[in-house]
Design a protein around this motif. Structure first.
Motif, short mmCIF file in Angstrom:
data_model
loop_
_atom_site.label_atom_id
_atom_site.label_comp_id
_atom_site.label_asym_id
_atom_site.label_seq_id
_atom_site.Cartn_x
_atom_site.Cartn_y
_atom_site.Cartn_z
N ASP A 110 0.82 -1.21 0.00
CA ASP A 110 0.00 0.00 0.00
C ASP A 110 0.86 1.26 0.00
O ASP A 110 0.51 2.27 -0.63
CB ASP A 110 -0.93 0.00 1.22
N THR A 116 -2.38 3.97 0.46
CA THR A 116 -2.53 4.54 1.78
C THR A 116 -1.78 5.87 1.84
O THR A 116 -0.77 6.06 1.17
CB THR A 116 -1.96 3.60 2.87
N SER A 118 -0.75 6.80 4.78
CA SER A 118 0.06 6.62 5.98
C SER A 118 1.53 6.50 5.62
O SER A 118 1.90 5.85 4.66
CB SER A 118 -0.38 5.36 6.72
N TYR A 124 -0.93 3.75 9.83
CA TYR A 124 -1.59 2.69 9.07
C TYR A 124 -2.59 1.92 9.94
O TYR A 124 -3.70 1.60 9.50
CB TYR A 124 -0.52 1.75 8.53
N GLU A 127 -6.08 3.46 10.37
CA GLU A 127 -7.01 3.53 9.25
C GLU A 127 -8.20 2.60 9.47
O GLU A 127 -8.07 1.53 10.06
CB GLU A 127 -6.31 3.15 7.94
N GLU A 129 -9.83 0.35 7.84
CA GLU A 129 -9.88 -0.64 6.77
C GLU A 129 -9.67 -2.02 7.38
O GLU A 129 -8.76 -2.20 8.20
CB GLU A 129 -8.80 -0.38 5.71
N SER A 132 -6.12 -3.59 7.06
CA SER A 132 -5.03 -2.94 7.77
C SER A 132 -5.28 -2.90 9.27
O SER A 132 -4.53 -2.25 10.01
CB SER A 132 -4.80 -1.52 7.24
#
Length: 251
Positions: A110, A116, A118, A124, A127, A129, A132
């Protein structure tokens, strides 16, 4: 007349999933008419199979049979595994990878592809998601798929129960030869590596990310600092990974 079989592949991010999809297609499996990497789509985007009721899933399998579809991937969530397992037409398959290595690979992929914003693992992990978030495997297979909701030991128990419903579980570190048991004897040269992809390089050049491109060319693998204890954050996933390596899932 050949019995209808729908291979339903639960795709886990950065766990050799794209390879499995390409291997299936190379060996003649037919995907949904509109799809991305095996994930069924319609004009609105990915069809949220993981949100369907049991009845809706059965209707979807009926549609696949009518269309001659023999391969479906779900990547963005876990569907009702029990309902699918009760359908004699459906063959449940997934592929695992060491959860810590998977997470590190996911971050680097990513980061270099700029999926991302991040710049480090702390950002990260914040996030929203599922892929992640900590305990990613346990979330998917327990169907506790909201990263805002804490994963608990009872989710691990549910994940183990759902994985017992699978016809076959592949461990990436052990190689992909078991795919031959699905009749997928033809090899595919398609992989989805983090490094060495010319399109990733072109993407970074277009975005004027020259320092990141330099790191990419050197194959710099960003790892979490001492302040990030991935093992502690993923204790349930580590136990789940050890569990799937121990169970009998032969085809």
């Amino acid at each position: 007349m050949k019995k209808y079989r729908l291979v339903w592949f639960q795709h886990l991010h950065k766990a050799a999933g794209t390879y499995v999809v390409r291997r299936a297609l190379t060996n003649g499996e037919k995907p949904y008419p509109l799809n991305k990497n095996g994930n069924p789509h319609d004009d609105k985007g990915a069809i949220p199979l993981w949100e369907m009721t049991g009845e809706e899933l059965t209707e979807f399998v009926d549609e696949c049979q009518e269309l001659g579809v023999t391969f479906v991937a779900t990547e963005w969530g876990g569907p009702d595994f029990r309902k699918l397992s009760e359908d004699s037409r459906v063959h449940l398959v997934t592929c695992f990878r060491d959860p810590i290595n998977r997470f590190i690979s996911n971050f680097n992929f990513d980061y270099y592809w700029q999926w991302t914003k991040s710049k480090n693992y702390s950002e990260y992990l914040s996030e929203i998601e599922i892929y992640s978030s900590p305990e990613y495997y346990t979330r998917i297979f327990s169907r506790n798929q909201n990263p805002d909701v804490e994963v608990k030991p009872e989710d691990l128990k549910k994940a183990k129960e759902n994985l017992q419903l699978f016809d076959h579980i592949i461990i990436a570190e052990s190689g992909m030869d078991d795919l031959c048991k699905l009749g997928w004897v033809k090899e595919t040269d398609t992989t989805h590596p983090t490094y060495g992809d010319k399109w990733a390089m072109i993407h970074l050049i277009k975005k004027l990310r020259f320092w990141r491109l330099f790191q990419y060319l050197l194959r710099v693998k960003h790892k979490p600092g001492d302040e990030i204890n991935l093992e502690q954050l993923n204790t349930l996933d580590i136990e789940l990974y050890d569990y799937v390596k121990s169970i009998d899932n032969s085809i």
